[in-house]
Write an enzyme that holds these catalytic residues in place. Structure first.
Site, mmCIF file in Angstrom:
data_model
loop_
_atom_site.group_PDB
_atom_site.id
_atom_site.type_symbol
_atom_site.label_atom_id
_atom_site.label_comp_id
_atom_site.label_asym_id
_atom_site.label_seq_id
_atom_site.Cartn_x
_atom_site.Cartn_y
_atom_site.Cartn_z
ATOM 1 N N SER A 1 -10.621 -12.172 -4.005
ATOM 2 C CA SER A 1 -10.520 -12.859 -2.715
ATOM 3 C C SER A 1 -11.835 -13.566 -2.422
ATOM 4 C CB SER A 1 -10.225 -11.850 -1.609
ATOM 5 O OG SER A 1 -10.581 -12.407 -0.364
ATOM 6 N N HIS B 1 -7.474 -15.654 -4.809
ATOM 7 C CA HIS B 1 -6.863 -15.314 -3.514
ATOM 8 C C HIS B 1 -7.688 -15.982 -2.407
ATOM 9 C CE1 HIS B 1 -4.349 -12.826 -0.895
ATOM 10 N NE2 HIS B 1 -5.424 -12.610 -0.156
ATOM 11 N N ASP C 1 -8.057 -16.585 1.546
ATOM 12 C CA ASP C 1 -7.694 -16.024 2.847
ATOM 13 C C ASP C 1 -7.941 -17.014 3.981
ATOM 14 O OD1 ASP C 1 -6.803 -13.283 2.364
ATOM 15 O OD2 ASP C 1 -8.817 -12.982 1.556
ATOM 16 N N MET D 1 -7.744 -17.680 7.935
ATOM 17 C CA MET D 1 -7.667 -16.974 9.228
ATOM 18 C C MET D 1 -7.984 -17.950 10.352
ATOM 19 S SD MET D 1 -9.592 -13.443 8.260
ATOM 20 C CE MET D 1 -9.319 -12.621 6.683
ATOM 21 N N HIS E 1 -3.218 -17.124 1.240
ATOM 22 C CA HIS E 1 -2.723 -16.081 2.147
ATOM 23 C C HIS E 1 -2.968 -16.567 3.568
ATOM 24 C CE1 HIS E 1 -3.410 -11.678 3.751
ATOM 25 N NE2 HIS E 1 -2.401 -12.288 4.349
ATOM 26 N N MET F 1 -3.061 -16.319 7.360
ATOM 27 C CA MET F 1 -3.082 -15.415 8.516
ATOM 28 C C MET F 1 -3.276 -16.313 9.730
ATOM 29 S SD MET F 1 -5.388 -12.493 6.685
ATOM 30 C CE MET F 1 -5.904 -13.650 5.423
ATOM 31 N N MET G 1 -0.027 -5.476 2.674
ATOM 32 C CA MET G 1 -1.392 -5.317 3.187
ATOM 33 C C MET G 1 -1.739 -3.827 3.212
ATOM 34 S SD MET G 1 -2.577 -8.334 3.808
ATOM 35 C CE MET G 1 -4.144 -7.761 4.465
ATOM 36 N N GLY H 1 -13.714 -5.785 3.198
ATOM 37 C CA GLY H 1 -14.539 -4.576 3.208
ATOM 38 C C GLY H 1 -14.000 -3.411 4.035
ATOM 39 N N ASP I 1 -3.213 -5.924 -1.116
ATOM 40 C CA ASP I 1 -4.397 -6.609 -0.593
ATOM 41 C C ASP I 1 -5.090 -5.759 0.469
ATOM 42 O OD1 ASP I 1 -6.268 -8.428 0.335
ATOM 43 O OD2 ASP I 1 -4.813 -9.823 1.196
ATOM 44 N N GLY I 2 -6.313 -5.371 0.164
ATOM 45 C CA GLY I 2 -7.132 -4.683 1.158
ATOM 46 C C GLY I 2 -7.686 -3.360 0.653
ATOM 47 N N GLY I 3 -8.992 -3.281 0.537
ATOM 48 C CA GLY I 3 -9.631 -2.028 0.145
ATOM 49 C C GLY I 3 -9.386 -1.612 -1.286
ATOM 50 N N GLY J 1 -11.678 -8.260 -2.917
ATOM 51 C CA GLY J 1 -12.748 -9.113 -2.411
ATOM 52 C C GLY J 1 -14.096 -8.479 -2.646
#
Ligand code: DX5
Ligand code: ZN
Length: 240
Positions: free
Chosen positions: A8, A33, A35, A37, A67, A69, A138, A146, A176-178, A198
Site C-alpha cells: 500500500s 495498492h 488508498d 481517502m 481502493h 474510501m 478490511m 499502521g 487489508d490492514g495490519g 503498507g
C-alpha cells in the site's frame, strides 16, 4: 490462484513515490495498492487520480489496485479509469446504488470489487458476487496505515472464501490492514489470496526480504507463494 502481494503506497515516502513504487515492484510485489481517502467517508485525506496517472507516466506498468474510501463513489470512477487504474474497489455503504457502481467500473474498462469494513456483513455479495472480480476484507477500520489487525477478520475471510468457492468464479480475496510477516499465514489459511501491506513493507529496511518472508509464510500454509516465473504484468518501469 497464485498469491499476490500488494504494497500500500499509503506508507511510502510520498516525496519519492515513483522510485518507491519501482523499488517494491523490483522487490517482488505483484500489484500496487492505492488508498484513496476523502476526509468524509473516512477521517483522512490522501491521493487522487492525478497521482495514479503520474505513476503510469513514470512508467509503472504493474496493475494498480485502487481502493476507494470516498463518498460519493460514482463521480470519481471515470477519472481513475482514465488515470490507469486496473482494479477499482469501493465500500458498498458509500454509494447509493451498488449494482450501478459496479457496472460503471466495468464499463470504464476496470475490474470492480467490493470492500467490507470490520462490522459490515457479507450480505452485499448475495446478488453481486457474479459481477465482481475482487472481494476486499478490511482487517482494520479504514482510514489509517499502521493499525492493529482485527482477529474476527479471519472468520470473515473464511466466509468470503466459501462464497467465492460456491460461485465457481475467479474472484480475488484480498485482506487489508495490519498485515505483517507474523500474521499473513493465518490470513492465507483463512482463504485470502491477495495481501495488502503498507507499514510492514514500506516500514522495513529490506523490501525484498520482507516480501520474500511473506511469500514463505503463505507457502507454508498453502503450498503456493513462491515468486511466479512470469509476472502478471511488466513490473516496472520508467518509460523515459
Ligand atoms: C487503511 C488502508 C490500508 C492501509 C494498510 O484504510 O486501506 O490499505 O494502508 O496499512 P497497514 O498495512 O500499515 O495496516
Ligand atoms: Zn487499502
Amino acid at each position: 490462484m497464485q498469491p499476490w502481494i500488494a504494497p500500500s503506497v499509503l506508507s511510502a515516502d510520498f516525496a519519492r513515490l515513483g522510485a518507491e513504487v519501482e523499488a517494491v515492484l523490483e522487490a517482488g510485489a505483484d500489484l500496487i495498492h492505492f488508498d484513496v481517502m476523502d476526509n468524509h467517508y473516512v477521517p483522512n485525506l490522501t491521493i487522487g487520480p492525478l497521482v495514479c496517472q503520474a505513476l503510469r507516466k513514470y512508467g509503472v506498468a504493474a496493475p494498480i489496485d485502487v481502493h476507494l474510501m470516498v463518498r460519493p463513489v460514482d463521480r470519481i470512477v471515470p477519472d481513475f479509469a482514465a488515470a490507469g487504474a486496473t482494479f477499482i474497489t469501493f465500500h458498498p455503504e458509500a454509494t447509493e446504488h451498488v449494482d450501478r457502481t459496479i457496472a460503471l467500473i466495468r464499463e470504464h474498462g476496470c475490474r470492480p470489487g467490493l470492500v467490507f469494513n470490520p462490522a459490515t456483513p457479507l450480505d452485499y455479495l448475495d446478488y453481486t458476487l457474479e459481477l465482481i472480480d475482487m472481494v476486499l476484507i478490511m482487517s482494520v477500520n479504514p482510514g489509517f496505515a499502521g493499525q492493529q489487525f482485527i482477529p474476527t477478520s479471519l472468520r470473515k475471510l473464511e466466509d468470503a472464501r466459501a462464497r467465492i468457492q460456491a460461485s465457481g468464479r475467479e474472484v480475488r480475496l484480498e485482506v487489508d490492514g495490519g498485515i505483517k510477516t507474523d500474521n499473513i499465514a493465518a490470513t492465507a489459511a483463512a482463504g485470502a489470496d491477495t495481501f495488502v501491506a503498507g507499514s510492514a513493507i514500506f516500514g522495513s529496511r529490506d523490501y525484498a526480504g520482507t516480501i520474500r518472508e511473506m511469500r514463505r509464510q503463505i507457502a507454508g500454509v498453502t503450498g503456493k507463494g513462491r515468486p511466479v516465473a512470469t509476472p502478471i504484468g511488466v513490473r516496472r518501469r520508467r518509460a523515459r
